[in-house]
Design a protein around this motif. Structure first.
Motif, PDB file in Angstrom:
ATOM      1  N   ARG A  62       0.830  -1.205   0.000  1.00  0.00           N
ATOM      2  CA  ARG A  62       0.000   0.000   0.000  1.00  0.00           C
ATOM      3  C   ARG A  62       0.862   1.252   0.000  1.00  0.00           C
ATOM      4  O   ARG A  62       0.597   2.220  -0.737  1.00  0.00           O
ATOM      5  CB  ARG A  62      -0.924  -0.015   1.224  1.00  0.00           C
ATOM      6  CG  ARG A  62      -1.945   1.113   1.232  1.00  0.00           C
ATOM      7  CD  ARG A  62      -2.902   0.980   2.423  1.00  0.00           C
ATOM      8  NE  ARG A  62      -3.938   1.998   2.366  1.00  0.00           N
ATOM      9  CZ  ARG A  62      -3.770   3.248   2.789  1.00  0.00           C
ATOM     10  NH1 ARG A  62      -2.597   3.606   3.304  1.00  0.00           N
ATOM     11  NH2 ARG A  62      -4.757   4.122   2.699  1.00  0.00           N
ATOM     12  N   SER A  63       1.930   1.252   0.805  1.00  0.00           N
ATOM     13  CA  SER A  63       2.835   2.396   0.851  1.00  0.00           C
ATOM     14  C   SER A  63       3.522   2.582  -0.491  1.00  0.00           C
ATOM     15  O   SER A  63       3.722   3.710  -0.963  1.00  0.00           O
ATOM     16  CB  SER A  63       3.868   2.201   1.956  1.00  0.00           C
ATOM     17  OG  SER A  63       3.242   1.944   3.203  1.00  0.00           O
ATOM     18  N   ASN A  64       3.901   1.476  -1.136  1.00  0.00           N
ATOM     19  CA  ASN A  64       4.526   1.542  -2.459  1.00  0.00           C
ATOM     20  C   ASN A  64       3.617   2.254  -3.457  1.00  0.00           C
ATOM     21  O   ASN A  64       4.076   3.082  -4.253  1.00  0.00           O
ATOM     22  CB  ASN A  64       4.832   0.132  -2.951  1.00  0.00           C
ATOM     23  CG  ASN A  64       5.227   0.105  -4.420  1.00  0.00           C
ATOM     24  OD1 ASN A  64       6.372   0.346  -4.770  1.00  0.00           O
ATOM     25  ND2 ASN A  64       4.255  -0.195  -5.280  1.00  0.00           N
ATOM     26  N   ASN A  65       2.322   1.942  -3.406  1.00  0.00           N
ATOM     27  CA  ASN A  65       1.380   2.565  -4.340  1.00  0.00           C
ATOM     28  C   ASN A  65       1.252   4.063  -4.082  1.00  0.00           C
ATOM     29  O   ASN A  65       1.151   4.859  -5.018  1.00  0.00           O
ATOM     30  CB  ASN A  65       0.016   1.895  -4.231  1.00  0.00           C
ATOM     31  CG  ASN A  65       0.052   0.441  -4.670  1.00  0.00           C
ATOM     32  OD1 ASN A  65       0.943   0.012  -5.402  1.00  0.00           O
ATOM     33  ND2 ASN A  65      -0.919  -0.349  -4.199  1.00  0.00           N
ATOM     34  N   ILE A  66       1.245   4.449  -2.804  1.00  0.00           N
ATOM     35  CA  ILE A  66       1.150   5.868  -2.463  1.00  0.00           C
ATOM     36  C   ILE A  66       2.355   6.624  -3.007  1.00  0.00           C
ATOM     37  O   ILE A  66       2.233   7.694  -3.609  1.00  0.00           O
ATOM     38  CB  ILE A  66       1.031   6.042  -0.937  1.00  0.00           C
ATOM     39  CG1 ILE A  66      -0.300   5.474  -0.435  1.00  0.00           C
ATOM     40  CG2 ILE A  66       1.159   7.517  -0.549  1.00  0.00           C
ATOM     41  CD1 ILE A  66      -0.417   5.424   1.077  1.00  0.00           C
ATOM     42  N   VAL A  67       3.544   6.072  -2.821  1.00  0.00           N
ATOM     43  CA  VAL A  67       4.766   6.733  -3.283  1.00  0.00           C
ATOM     44  C   VAL A  67       4.823   6.743  -4.813  1.00  0.00           C
ATOM     45  O   VAL A  67       5.275   7.728  -5.423  1.00  0.00           O
ATOM     46  CB  VAL A  67       6.005   6.039  -2.682  1.00  0.00           C
ATOM     47  CG1 VAL A  67       7.282   6.573  -3.308  1.00  0.00           C
ATOM     48  CG2 VAL A  67       6.044   6.227  -1.168  1.00  0.00           C
ATOM     49  N   THR A  68       4.352   5.677  -5.463  1.00  0.00           N
ATOM     50  CA  THR A  68       4.396   5.600  -6.929  1.00  0.00           C
ATOM     51  C   THR A  68       3.561   6.700  -7.560  1.00  0.00           C
ATOM     52  O   THR A  68       3.999   7.388  -8.493  1.00  0.00           O
ATOM     53  CB  THR A  68       3.915   4.224  -7.409  1.00  0.00           C
ATOM     54  OG1 THR A  68       4.778   3.209  -6.887  1.00  0.00           O
ATOM     55  CG2 THR A  68       3.908   4.142  -8.927  1.00  0.00           C
ATOM     56  N   ILE A  69       2.356   6.898  -7.062  1.00  0.00           N
ATOM     57  CA  ILE A  69       1.505   7.938  -7.650  1.00  0.00           C
ATOM     58  C   ILE A  69       2.009   9.324  -7.270  1.00  0.00           C
ATOM     59  O   ILE A  69       1.942  10.271  -8.064  1.00  0.00           O
ATOM     60  CB  ILE A  69       0.026   7.745  -7.244  1.00  0.00           C
ATOM     61  CG1 ILE A  69      -0.872   8.663  -8.086  1.00  0.00           C
ATOM     62  CG2 ILE A  69      -0.188   7.952  -5.773  1.00  0.00           C
ATOM     63  CD1 ILE A  69      -2.363   8.400  -7.899  1.00  0.00           C
TER      64      ILE A  69
END
Length: 577
Positions: free
Chosen positions: A374-381
């Motif tokens: 979930r954190s990865n997705n936040i940082v990616t966007i």
């Protein structure tokens, strides 16, 4: 003696009985001429009295001797008298079909000013003015496009359609389309027939127009042999200062156009856009993309980064030059020209955006560290949106900016709400970034265009003032309704995401006041099948709440905007049991 001789000679050559009758005849002729010329002159003056010549009629109305203003009034009075007839539908016959045309629907009307001008210009002879009644036809106006649309809708396809000549490519194989003459409903011919017949005739016949394409079958065959076939016989090499670029037969076939113009004449040409598209990534070998000037943060302050020129292949000139070598099957080389490609945003334009200070900032927290999906997705966007500049008046769409968020972009599976429960889904967690971005633009005072809160409230978000996202149905949009540019700056830590808006402040402050929660509902317990797709929850109360965004400037409240939302109670999901 000599004087007497002279007198005798004069008397003998000019006897009195000859001289006197000649004078009498001259006097009579002069009198007759005067008698004739005097009434003729008066007639001419009479005939030319007024701006409209005497005796001229239009639609049965005598406009002779009137000035233009009076003639216009007289003609308008006659048109008013005939208003019912003029408003009646006109029957238009095309071949064996008829159409009822409403004059008002096609702009059919008498042009009074033009008709009066035509009447004033009428110059019949003097005696026609005196003894005849010259008639001037009314000048009729009609909207050619609307008439054509009305006729086609009423009579459908009539006549014989024209087959325009062409040559198309099936892959790299040219296929001829031979011309065929036709008889068609022509807009100009139809309009002319209606102008000529109306308003006297209640039925007007519109003839079909015989059309013969200018390019013949023999011309098509010649183009096939001399250009279409040799054009795709092999590649063409474009030489540039940055190297050679091959133009393969497939690219030639996609960009070489043999389409006829309105007259049915084929003028071969190379479509520049189609050529660039067909060359695709090959252009990267010889072109250099320009870099726009932009604004970045350097040491916590906005800084203009100058743009740089690029180089672009002049494909418009290349298309013209290709036509010279395409008929050949050997020695197929063309010199390409590289021109300067200017940045879309210049240094001066970037500086004029007025990005000077941080207008707002907002942070939300998450758990699990940066290694969690979930954190990865936040940082990616967040990384994708970082540094985006939104021009004055421009609307920013988060879905439009990122496109569909998928595995290919680096997103991972994480919990998302589907059908009222949490399930694993690609891109889960991007709603937290959406909420953070929404609040940053909200407190910057920017116009909210589209957002939708979650169906359940999560304590990591402010109630009401939050937003979910789901491609492509749920989006977040805001509009930069200020005269300054907006720079979106994102940053993150192992447990937080921050979005800041940089621009020029419009308001002293933007704050939120919440109303009390009401209509509170309690969660129910729901048992789910155990497995990897089951995510247990503790349940969250449902409620309705209002929030007001308050804008202040110069110590005064300028305005307030109301936001309201109803949260459902999230069930307490139990896996198994």
């Amino acid at each position: 003696m000599q004087p007497d001789d002279v007198r005798r000679t004069d008397v003998s050559t000019s006897p009195p009985d000859v001289k006197r009758p000649t004078r009498r005849r001259a006097l009579v002729a002069a009198a007759v001429a005067a008698a004739v010329l005097l009434p003729a002159g008066a007639a001419v003056g009479y005939a030319y009295t007024g701006e409209v010549p005497r005796g001229v009629t239009v639609l049965g109305v005598d406009l002779g001797g009137l000035d233009r203003a009076a003639a216009g009034e007289a003609l308008r009075a006659e048109l008013a008298r005939r208003s019912a007839d003029l408003a009646a539908p006109v029957t238009v016959r095309v071949e064996d079909r008829t159409a009822r045309v409403d004059p008002s629907a096609v702009g059919l009307a008498v042009d009074v000013d033009a008709t009066v001008a035509a009447a004033a210009d009428a110059r019949p002879g003097v005696f026609a003015r005196l003894f005849g009644s010259p008639t001037v036809d009314p000048v009729v106006a009609v909207d050619q496009g609307r008439l054509d649309a009305a006729l086609r809708a009423a009579v459908g396809d009539v006549g014989q359609p024209v087959v325009a000549p062409a040559i198309t490519y099936d892959g790299t194989t040219p296929r001829p389309v031979y011309p065929e003459s036709g008889r068609v409903l022509d807009p100009a011919t139809a309009a002319g027939a209606l102008r000529a017949g109306w308003p006297d005739a209640r039925e007007v016949t519109v003839p079909l127009l015989d059309v013969h394409p200018a390019t013949t079958t023999a011309d098509v065959d010649r183009l096939l042999a001399e250009l279409a076939r040799p054009a795709v016989s092999g590649p063409v090499t474009v030489t540039t200062d940055r190297g050679d670029l091959p133009v393969p037969p497939a690219a030639i076939a996609k960009s070489l156009v043999f389409a006829a113009d309105d007259s049915g004449r084929i003028e071969p040409r190379v479509d520049e856009k189609a050529l660039r598209s067909a060359l695709g990534t090959g252009l990267r070998e010889v072109e250099v993309a320009p870099k726009d000037a932009t604004v970045v943060l350097d040491g916590g302050k906005p800084k203009v980064v100058p743009g740089t020129d690029g180089q672009r292949l002049d494909t418009a000139a290349l298309g013209r030059d290709l036509l010279a070598v395409l008929p050949r099957t050997a020695d197929r080389r063309v010199a390409g020209t590289l021109t300067a490609a200017r940045p879309a945003m210049t240094d001066e334009q970037a500086a004029a955006l007025g990005i000077r200070e941080r207008v707002s900032t907002f942070t939300t927290n998450f758990t699990g560290g940066l290694s969690a999906p979930r954190s990865n997705n936040i940082v990616t966007i967040a990384r994708d949106v970082d540094g985006t500049i939104v021009q004055p008046g421009e609307t920013f769409s988060l879905n439009g900016h990122t496109g569909e968020r998928s595995y290919a972009q680096g997103y991972k599976d994480a919990p998302v709400i589907m059908d009222g429960k949490l399930v694993p889904g690609v891109g889960g967690g991007t709603s937290q970034f959406t909420t953070t971005l929404f609040n940053a633009t909200y407190y910057a005072g920017l116009e909210d265009v589209e957002h939708k809160p979650h169906s359940y409230w999560f304590s990591r978000y402010p109630p009401v003032i939050e937003s979910t996202i789901f491609y492509p149905n749920l989006d977040f949009k805001f509009r930069n309704d200020t005269p300054y540019g907006v720079l979106i700056d994102t940053s993150w830590t192992s447990d937080s995401i921050t979005v800041s808006i940089w621009s020029t402040k419009i308001y002293d402050s933007v704050k939120t006041e919440w109303g009390p929660r009401r209509n509170i509902t309690k969660p129910r317990v729901v048992h789910l099948e155990p497995g990897p797709s089951c995510i247990a929850t503790n349940g969250i109360d449902g409620f309705t709440q209002d929030a007001w965004r308050i804008f202040r400037k110069d110590g005064k409240e300028l305005k307030r905007e109301k936001f309201s939302w109803r949260y459902d109670a999230e069930p307490r999901f139990v896996c198994g049991g």
